[in-house]
Write an enzyme that holds these catalytic residues in place. Structure first.
Site, PDB file in Angstrom:
ATOM      1  N   TYR A 144     -54.966  14.512  67.594  1.00  0.00           N
ATOM      2  CA  TYR A 144     -54.664  13.113  67.314  1.00  0.00           C
ATOM      3  C   TYR A 144     -54.980  12.234  68.522  1.00  0.00           C
ATOM      4  O   TYR A 144     -55.563  11.157  68.393  1.00  0.00           O
ATOM      5  CB  TYR A 144     -53.189  12.930  66.939  1.00  0.00           C
ATOM      6  CG  TYR A 144     -52.666  13.856  65.871  1.00  0.00           C
ATOM      7  CD1 TYR A 144     -53.521  14.422  64.916  1.00  0.00           C
ATOM      8  CD2 TYR A 144     -51.318  14.175  65.799  1.00  0.00           C
ATOM      9  CE1 TYR A 144     -53.038  15.278  63.938  1.00  0.00           C
ATOM     10  CE2 TYR A 144     -50.823  15.024  64.818  1.00  0.00           C
ATOM     11  CZ  TYR A 144     -51.683  15.578  63.899  1.00  0.00           C
ATOM     12  OH  TYR A 144     -51.195  16.425  62.938  1.00  0.00           O
ATOM     13  N   ILE A 152     -50.490  24.695  55.695  1.00  0.00           N
ATOM     14  CA  ILE A 152     -49.799  23.947  56.746  1.00  0.00           C
ATOM     15  C   ILE A 152     -48.656  24.764  57.362  1.00  0.00           C
ATOM     16  O   ILE A 152     -48.306  24.589  58.530  1.00  0.00           O
ATOM     17  CB  ILE A 152     -49.233  22.630  56.163  1.00  0.00           C
ATOM     18  CG1 ILE A 152     -50.337  21.812  55.458  1.00  0.00           C
ATOM     19  CG2 ILE A 152     -48.554  21.803  57.246  1.00  0.00           C
ATOM     20  CD1 ILE A 152     -51.489  21.408  56.347  1.00  0.00           C
ATOM     21  N   THR A 153     -48.098  25.664  56.597  1.00  0.00           N
ATOM     22  CA  THR A 153     -46.853  26.365  56.942  1.00  0.00           C
ATOM     23  C   THR A 153     -46.893  27.076  58.286  1.00  0.00           C
ATOM     24  O   THR A 153     -47.842  27.789  58.602  1.00  0.00           O
ATOM     25  CB  THR A 153     -46.516  27.383  55.842  1.00  0.00           C
ATOM     26  OG1 THR A 153     -46.562  26.732  54.571  1.00  0.00           O
ATOM     27  CG2 THR A 153     -45.139  27.992  56.062  1.00  0.00           C
ATOM     28  N   GLU A 154     -45.806  26.903  59.048  1.00  0.00           N
ATOM     29  CA  GLU A 154     -45.616  27.586  60.330  1.00  0.00           C
ATOM     30  C   GLU A 154     -44.606  28.719  60.156  1.00  0.00           C
ATOM     31  O   GLU A 154     -43.756  28.680  59.277  1.00  0.00           O
ATOM     32  CB  GLU A 154     -45.089  26.586  61.358  1.00  0.00           C
ATOM     33  CG  GLU A 154     -44.885  27.162  62.750  1.00  0.00           C
ATOM     34  CD  GLU A 154     -44.386  26.130  63.745  1.00  0.00           C
ATOM     35  OE1 GLU A 154     -44.317  26.461  64.935  1.00  0.00           O
ATOM     36  OE2 GLU A 154     -44.064  24.996  63.334  1.00  0.00           O
ATOM     37  N   HIS A 172     -47.357  27.413  70.511  1.00  0.00           N
ATOM     38  CA  HIS A 172     -47.983  28.197  69.457  1.00  0.00           C
ATOM     39  C   HIS A 172     -47.850  29.689  69.729  1.00  0.00           C
ATOM     40  O   HIS A 172     -47.812  30.123  70.873  1.00  0.00           O
ATOM     41  CB  HIS A 172     -49.476  27.850  69.341  1.00  0.00           C
ATOM     42  CG  HIS A 172     -49.723  26.493  68.787  1.00  0.00           C
ATOM     43  ND1 HIS A 172     -50.848  25.773  69.079  1.00  0.00           N
ATOM     44  CD2 HIS A 172     -48.994  25.713  67.947  1.00  0.00           C
ATOM     45  CE1 HIS A 172     -50.811  24.610  68.447  1.00  0.00           C
ATOM     46  NE2 HIS A 172     -49.692  24.555  67.761  1.00  0.00           N
ATOM     47  N   TYR A 232     -39.584  18.470  49.426  1.00  0.00           N
ATOM     48  CA  TYR A 232     -39.571  17.208  50.181  1.00  0.00           C
ATOM     49  C   TYR A 232     -40.884  16.992  50.926  1.00  0.00           C
ATOM     50  O   TYR A 232     -41.500  15.923  50.836  1.00  0.00           O
ATOM     51  CB  TYR A 232     -38.398  17.189  51.166  1.00  0.00           C
ATOM     52  CG  TYR A 232     -38.415  15.969  52.065  1.00  0.00           C
ATOM     53  CD1 TYR A 232     -37.979  14.732  51.592  1.00  0.00           C
ATOM     54  CD2 TYR A 232     -38.915  16.047  53.369  1.00  0.00           C
ATOM     55  CE1 TYR A 232     -38.025  13.597  52.397  1.00  0.00           C
ATOM     56  CE2 TYR A 232     -38.961  14.919  54.182  1.00  0.00           C
ATOM     57  CZ  TYR A 232     -38.516  13.703  53.694  1.00  0.00           C
ATOM     58  OH  TYR A 232     -38.577  12.591  54.493  1.00  0.00           O
ATOM     59  N   LYS A 264     -41.575  24.582  37.310  1.00  0.00           N
ATOM     60  CA  LYS A 264     -41.567  23.115  37.173  1.00  0.00           C
ATOM     61  C   LYS A 264     -42.760  22.612  36.353  1.00  0.00           C
ATOM     62  O   LYS A 264     -43.037  21.420  36.317  1.00  0.00           O
ATOM     63  CB  LYS A 264     -41.591  22.454  38.558  1.00  0.00           C
ATOM     64  CG  LYS A 264     -40.380  22.756  39.441  1.00  0.00           C
ATOM     65  CD  LYS A 264     -39.129  22.063  38.944  1.00  0.00           C
ATOM     66  CE  LYS A 264     -37.924  22.375  39.824  1.00  0.00           C
ATOM     67  NZ  LYS A 264     -37.993  21.741  41.144  1.00  0.00           N
ATOM     68  N   THR A 278     -43.237  19.790  44.651  1.00  0.00           N
ATOM     69  CA  THR A 278     -41.922  19.235  44.301  1.00  0.00           C
ATOM     70  C   THR A 278     -40.925  19.279  45.456  1.00  0.00           C
ATOM     71  O   THR A 278     -39.851  18.678  45.366  1.00  0.00           O
ATOM     72  CB  THR A 278     -41.313  19.983  43.095  1.00  0.00           C
ATOM     73  OG1 THR A 278     -41.232  21.374  43.410  1.00  0.00           O
ATOM     74  CG2 THR A 278     -42.158  19.790  41.844  1.00  0.00           C
TER      75      THR A 278
END
Length: 287
Positions: free
Chosen positions: A159, A96-98, A246, A19, A43, A17
């Site tokens: 990438y 994913i969190t940094e 990093h 962004y 939620k 939920t």
């Protein structure tokens, strides 16, 4: 065959939920990822982009049969989210969190190991098996199905190299961004072993960077591999003692230099490219 995730993977998005969670959920759904549930405490009973939201991962597993999780949760709460997923029986967890505190990373690392799950990350772009599924934040349009496996500590270099491979007509079996923190859930060797055993993967690209000894340890395993490996090490001109992006990318006490890593990889029989484009060209030569 892809490794770790494929078209059968059923995904729960923790933090759906928020962004970032909603934004990347839409992109993953558009790619064809089977997102069966979302989780945000308080939620439960709502929906995001047609995906049912639950209050807990345990509920998402019970109601939607989720077997993988991708986590978009702020750093102070991310470790709890990872451990909740592991305790609920999720077998593939992509964080994913940094910026997760080191002690939190240690706690979640061991909890995941005890649960027999696979943790990708933290501080990573995720994982993609092109044409099958995508868990994370990668720009999916640069990938195509094929037989080159990629394992990387760097998102943007991943990438670049994948884009160059695709331009040369070389697709990818699975691309794994293992993360750039000092403590990560899955290391180079674990992914290399999976690629070695995967019939679809014919060559492997390893993208390393300065700091630590992960690339040197990987080189020892590469000696025993039957499949060709092409390497790239970022940070050739990095100054000692300065963190380069990093948390794990720092040279200390003469250990962790790009030169030492390149030397170890070449001694193990890997070819090492000087630029992302050269890496793709070396793979093309091999295949």
């Amino acid at each position: 065959m892809a490794i770790i995730v494929d078209e059968r993977t059923k995904v729960v998005v923790q933090g759906i939920t928020g962004y970032q969670g909603k934004f990347h959920t839409e992109r993953m759904l558009n790619y064809g990822t089977k997102i069966v549930a979302g989780v945000t405490p308080g939620k439960g009973g709502t929906e995001v982009l047609g995906v049912p939201v639950y209050d807990s991962v345990k509920e998402a597993v019970r109601e939607a049969d989720a077997n993988a999780s991708v986590i978009f949760v702020p750093a102070p709460f991310a470790a709890d989210a990872v451990m909740e997923a592991a305790d609920a029986g999720i077998k593939v967890i992509v964080c994913i969190t940094e910026g997760i505190p080191v002690h939190d990373e240690l706690k979640m690392y061991w909890r995941v190991k005890e649960a027999g799950a696979t943790l990708i990350g933290p501080n990573c772009p995720g994982i993609i098996s092109p044409g099958k599924t995508h868990l994370g934040i990668m720009p999916v349009q640069i990938f195509k199905p094929g037989n080159v496996g990629i394992v990387s500590r760097s998102g943007t270099l991943t990438y670049q190299i994948a884009y160059n491979l695709t331009k040369l007509g070389l697709g990818q079996s699975t691309v794994v961004g293992i993360g750039g923190d000092r403590i990560i859930g899955t290391d180079f060797v674990e992914v290399l072993r999976l690629f070695e055993d995967d019939k679809e993967t014919k060559a492997v690209v390893l993208v390393g960077e300065i700091g630590g000894r992960d690339e040197e340890v990987a080189a020892e395993f590469i000696r025993e591999m039957s499949k060709p490996v092409v390497g790239y090490v970022a940070g050739l001109t990095a100054p000692p003692g300065k963190r380069m992006g990093h948390a794990g990318a720092i040279i200390e006490g003469g250990v962790g230099t790009a030169e030492s890593k390149i030397k170890a990889l070449e001694a193990a029989g890997a070819r090492v490219g000087k630029t992302p484009m050269e890496v793709a060209e070396l793979v093309a030569e091999i295949l």
